[in-house]
Design a protein around this motif. Structure first.
Motif, PDB file in Angstrom:
ATOM      1  N   GLU A   1      20.623  32.082 -11.972  1.00 14.78           N
ATOM      2  CA  GLU A   1      19.866  30.850 -11.845  1.00 14.78           C
ATOM      3  C   GLU A   1      20.784  29.701 -11.462  1.00 14.78           C
ATOM      4  O   GLU A   1      21.697  29.356 -12.204  1.00 14.78           O
ATOM      5  N   PRO A   2      20.553  29.143 -10.286  1.00 16.70           N
ATOM      6  CA  PRO A   2      21.331  27.955  -9.937  1.00 16.70           C
ATOM      7  C   PRO A   2      20.767  26.743 -10.670  1.00 16.70           C
ATOM      8  O   PRO A   2      19.641  26.783 -11.175  1.00 16.70           O
ATOM      9  N   GLY A   3      21.529  25.696 -10.730  1.00 18.17           N
ATOM     10  CA  GLY A   3      21.031  24.475 -11.349  1.00 18.17           C
ATOM     11  C   GLY A   3      21.177  24.500 -12.847  1.00 18.17           C
ATOM     12  O   GLY A   3      21.792  25.392 -13.427  1.00 18.17           O
ATOM     13  N   THR A   4      20.597  23.513 -13.470  1.00 15.22           N
ATOM     14  CA  THR A   4      20.810  23.332 -14.898  1.00 15.22           C
ATOM     15  C   THR A   4      19.623  23.784 -15.732  1.00 15.22           C
ATOM     16  O   THR A   4      19.602  23.624 -16.935  1.00 15.22           O
ATOM     17  N   THR A   5      18.614  24.331 -15.088  1.00 13.60           N
ATOM     18  CA  THR A   5      17.454  24.786 -15.840  1.00 13.60           C
ATOM     19  C   THR A   5      17.760  26.116 -16.517  1.00 13.60           C
ATOM     20  O   THR A   5      18.759  26.751 -16.216  1.00 13.60           O
ATOM     21  N   ASP A   6      16.885  26.511 -17.425  1.00  8.37           N
ATOM     22  CA  ASP A   6      17.122  27.764 -18.125  1.00  8.37           C
ATOM     23  C   ASP A   6      15.844  28.602 -18.161  1.00  8.37           C
ATOM     24  O   ASP A   6      15.380  29.010 -19.216  1.00  8.37           O
ATOM     25  N   PHE A   7      15.291  28.833 -16.985  1.00 12.22           N
ATOM     26  CA  PHE A   7      14.118  29.708 -16.926  1.00 12.22           C
ATOM     27  C   PHE A   7      14.518  31.142 -17.255  1.00 12.22           C
ATOM     28  O   PHE A   7      13.742  31.894 -17.828  1.00 12.22           O
ATOM     29  N   GLY A   8      15.732  31.486 -16.879  1.00 12.06           N
ATOM     30  CA  GLY A   8      16.219  32.828 -17.195  1.00 12.06           C
ATOM     31  C   GLY A   8      16.232  33.063 -18.700  1.00 12.06           C
ATOM     32  O   GLY A   8      15.936  34.154 -19.167  1.00 12.06           O
ATOM     33  N   GLY A   9      16.554  31.984 -19.448  1.00 11.83           N
ATOM     34  CA  GLY A   9      16.548  32.082 -20.894  1.00 11.83           C
ATOM     35  C   GLY A   9      15.168  32.445 -21.421  1.00 11.83           C
ATOM     36  O   GLY A   9      15.041  33.177 -22.405  1.00 11.83           O
ATOM     37  N   ALA A  10      14.140  31.929 -20.748  1.00 14.77           N
ATOM     38  CA  ALA A  10      12.774  32.259 -21.156  1.00 14.77           C
ATOM     39  C   ALA A  10      12.534  33.761 -20.992  1.00 14.77           C
ATOM     40  O   ALA A  10      11.963  34.409 -21.872  1.00 14.77           O
ATOM     41  N   LEU A  11      12.998  34.297 -19.867  1.00 12.87           N
ATOM     42  CA  LEU A  11      12.825  35.742 -19.650  1.00 12.87           C
ATOM     43  C   LEU A  11      13.550  36.549 -20.727  1.00 12.87           C
ATOM     44  O   LEU A  11      13.029  37.538 -21.233  1.00 12.87           O
ATOM     45  N   LEU A  12      14.753  36.079 -21.086  1.00 13.55           N
ATOM     46  CA  LEU A  12      15.507  36.782 -22.126  1.00 13.55           C
ATOM     47  C   LEU A  12      14.765  36.728 -23.462  1.00 13.55           C
ATOM     48  O   LEU A  12      14.770  37.684 -24.228  1.00 13.55           O
ATOM     49  N   ARG A  13      14.129  35.588 -23.733  1.00 16.41           N
ATOM     50  CA  ARG A  13      13.430  35.449 -25.014  1.00 16.41           C
ATOM     51  C   ARG A  13      12.213  36.369 -25.070  1.00 16.41           C
ATOM     52  O   ARG A  13      11.912  36.959 -26.102  1.00 16.41           O
ATOM     53  N   TYR A  14      11.512  36.487 -23.948  1.00 12.88           N
ATOM     54  CA  TYR A  14      10.393  37.434 -23.925  1.00 12.88           C
ATOM     55  C   TYR A  14      10.895  38.859 -24.159  1.00 12.88           C
ATOM     56  O   TYR A  14      10.298  39.653 -24.873  1.00 12.88           O
ATOM     57  N   TYR A  15      12.003  39.139 -23.523  1.00 11.30           N
ATOM     58  CA  TYR A  15      12.593  40.488 -23.632  1.00 11.30           C
ATOM     59  C   TYR A  15      12.979  40.767 -25.081  1.00 11.30           C
ATOM     60  O   TYR A  15      12.691  41.845 -25.624  1.00 11.30           O
ATOM     61  N   ALA A  16      13.581  39.759 -25.738  1.00  5.59           N
ATOM     62  CA  ALA A  16      13.973  39.926 -27.134  1.00  5.59           C
ATOM     63  C   ALA A  16      12.746  40.028 -28.021  1.00  5.59           C
ATOM     64  O   ALA A  16      12.659  40.895 -28.906  1.00  5.59           O
TER      65      ALA A  16
END
Lengths: 396, 238
Positions: free
Chosen positions: A75-90
């Motif tokens: 993920e470029p930039g300072t957002t953390d949408f990837g973190g959302a995906l990780l949280r769903y995964y967890a």
């Protein structure tokens, strides 16, 4: 696709060497899939849900993340949408009773997990999903698997197997339903973590800047604890490893981004995944702000991953009414698990652009198309429109 | 006989011994299928002759199951292979990213394999990771490959040649250096004209610095199941 021979053997050996058609590529398949896993429609390899149904359906038709595979979310930039995906995964893992290991973060990370609200499949059909029960009967079941998801990339609908389970349909409490493959979550609520949940945390490497710390790999202690944790769990228990914000300077010392430390770490992780290919999956999020995709460091991280997704946030111009569903960013699949390793690129899979939308209820990836002209004008001339509105106001 | 593909003239083992074949790949177009294809040709060509070649496959990025499954699909009897002492496989979990350790393993495997009379084929997959991970410098890697080339009958080496990697001086020097000593170079790349549903990539075969062979460019497609089709540009496929 259903009519194509799956066991097509090209370039067979000479007639003397009998070919072995139809052998699935997984060496051994236990009788029943472990909880939260199901066989892939492509090759029978067990897959587990990423917690995001639309992501599951993008994974080269496997309808889930194949066990023993890793997914790199860039993920470029300072957002953390990837973190959302990780949280769903967890969260999905916790709901399924899988073991979870979070690297580099403490318990706080798990406290923010989204609450489960039900079965993703039924949420779809219930909340006016594209297929109503009656309609569903009209099409052959094997097409149902393919349908609905507009992107056409994955081929296989995540829902397929569990939907037809009558027990599931009768049982409204899907959080305990044994066969639910993927749940839906509510980002605004917190997941209550059952006390029996097998969650482990591996602390981030020390940030010390003294010279020995630069020489020794900051990943060595992580790898040791990870191996210990893996060995403690029974091999039948599915285990999800989560590495949020890899190389983020908040968590990792500067020496972590040296290829001589990072590469052996990722290489060992890949080795672990291959060794425990019947129960281990891994998801990493990698912020690209400091290390862009065209650096050799990130390219190696990609080569050593099984699947690569890039989430590029779109600039959100302004909040326009009725635009809640506007995509927040674009999704690019750079590599697909299993197929990508065999040499089939994502090229063969998709011709369409993909975009993601994060709402309170879900993280959804779907085909991206420019909105119809008038809507687009509204979008672009949002300011002008508001200007008009004020003009009307003034006239009143 | 396998169906004739446009690639057939270029996949036969080079006529002279101690030759090197180089495979370069990019992230979207990995070379694993080609490694397996070449390997299966070597293995199946041997069934007719009395002395099958000894084969050593060393992969720094893949595990054994991955390659064995694919070989099985290509019609190789992998169970016989695994029992045979003539086949050595070292995968990601058997090797550490460490040049002295790797070169010791390679030397042992080679001395075991070349004890007999038969030919020895050694495949080395993604050797460039040694360089990038700082496990070895370019001289170390080149020395190892030259040693293998001298000892084995045929050597097949695959490296990653993505642009970001090639910007690294050492990496570029390794890839170019291997190209110079190679008898044949297989270069994989994506389709120049964009994406296509039924084409996975372009395979360019050229004679390396070590030969005067002409070149050839073909397209290929890797299906969902991993089956590979190689065809000419513009060829009508069924």
């Amino acid at each position: 696709m259903s009519f194509r021979k799956k066991n097509l053997v090209i370039n067979r050996g000479p007639p003397g060497a009998p070919s072995v058609p139809g052998i699935p590529s997984t060496p051994q398949i236990p009788k029943r899939p472990p909880p939260g896993a199901r066989p892939s429609p492509i090759n029978g390899q067990y897959t587990t849900s990423t917690g995001t149904p639309s992501l599951d359906s993008l994974l080269a038709g496997h309808a889930g993340l194949p066990l023993g595979c890793s997914l790199l979310i860039e993920e470029p930039g300072t957002t953390d949408f990837g973190g959302a995906l990780l949280r769903y995964y967890a969260a999905e893992g916790i709901v399924q009773g899988h073991a979870i290991t979070v690297v580099g973060f403490g318990e706080n990370w798990v406290r923010d997990l989204p609450a489960v609200v039900g079965d993703a499949e039924k949420a779809d059909s219930g909340s006016g999903g594209k297929l109503k029960e009656g309609e569903r009967m009209k099409i052959a079941w094997r097409y149902e698997r393919l349908g609905e998801f507009g992107s056409g990339i994955g081929g296989s609908r995540a829902q397929s197997f569990t939907r037809q389970d009558p027990k599931d349909i009768e049982n409204p409490d899907t959080s305990t339903a044994p066969h639910a493959f993927c749940h839906s979550f509510d980002l605004t609520k917190r997941l209550t973590i059952p006390p029996a949940a097998k969650i482990s945390f591996i602390p981030p490497p020390s940030q010390s800047l003294s010279s020995p710390a630069i020489e020794t790999s900051p990943f060595a202690p992580i790898l040791t604890s990870l191996t210990n944790i893996i060995n403690q769990h029974p091999p039948t228990l599915l285990h999800r490893i989560i590495i949020p914000s890899l190389l983020s300077p908040l968590v990792y010392p500067p020496s972590a981004s040296s290829p001589r430390h990072l590469l052996p770490f990722l290489h060992s992780l890949r080795g672990l995944l291959r060794r425990h290919s019947s129960n281990l999956t891994l998801m990493i999020s990698l912020p690209l702000e400091l290390y862009p995709r065209d650096t050799s460091l990130v390219r190696w991280a990609e080569i050593l991953s099984d699947g690569i997704i890039e989430l590029t946030p779109l600039p959100q111009l302004q909040d326009i009414k009725g635009q809640d569903q506007a995509p927040q960013g674009l999704v690019k699949m750079w590599k697909l698990p299993v197929l990508g390793e065999k040499g089939g690129g994502v090229y063969g899979q998709s011709g369409e652009n993909l975009a993601f939308t994060v709402t309170r209820k879900r993280f959804e990836i779907k085909a991206y198309s420019l909105p119809p002209m008038d809507e687009e004008e509204n979008g672009h001339n949002g300011g002008a429109e508001r200007g008009k509105a004020t003009k009307v106001d003034i006239e009143f | 006989m396998p169906p004739p593909t446009p690639l057939a003239p270029y996949t036969s083992p080079p006529p002279t011994p101690h030759t090197l074949t180089l495979i370069t790949s990019l992230l979207p177009v990995p070379s694993t299928w080609l490694t397996q294809h070449l390997l299966s040709l070597h293995l199946s060509s041997s069934t007719s002759s009395s002395n099958p070649p000894s084969t050593i496959l060393i992969s720094l990025t893949q595990d054994q199951n991955f390659h064995l499954d694919a070989l099985k699909k290509l019609g190789i009897q992998t169970q016989t292979l695994q029992r045979s002492t003539r086949f050595t496989f070292l995968g990601i979990n058997d090797i550490q990213l460490d040049l002295p350790a790797l070169s010791k393993t390679v030397r042992e495997a080679l001395s075991r394999a070349s004890a007999g009379e038969e030919e020895v084929i050694l495949m080395l997959e993604s050797v460039d990771i040694l360089l990038s991970s700082g496990a070895a410098d370019i001289n170390g890697v080149m020395d190892l490959i030259l040693y293998i080339q001298e000892t084995a009958t045929h050597t097949i080496v695959s490296v990653n040649a993505d642009d970001p990697l090639m910007r690294n001086e050492q990496h570029a020097a390794l890839v170019v250096g291997l190209g110079h000593i190679a008898h044949r170079v297989f270069a994989l790349r994506g389709l120049d004209t964009g994406v296509a549903r039924d084409v996975s990539g372009v395979l360019r075969v050229t004679g390396g610095g070590g030969s005067a062979e002409g070149g050839k460019e073909v397209l290929y497609f890797v299906g969902d199941g991993g089956g590979v089709e190689v065809f000419e540009r513009g060829e009508v496929r069924s």
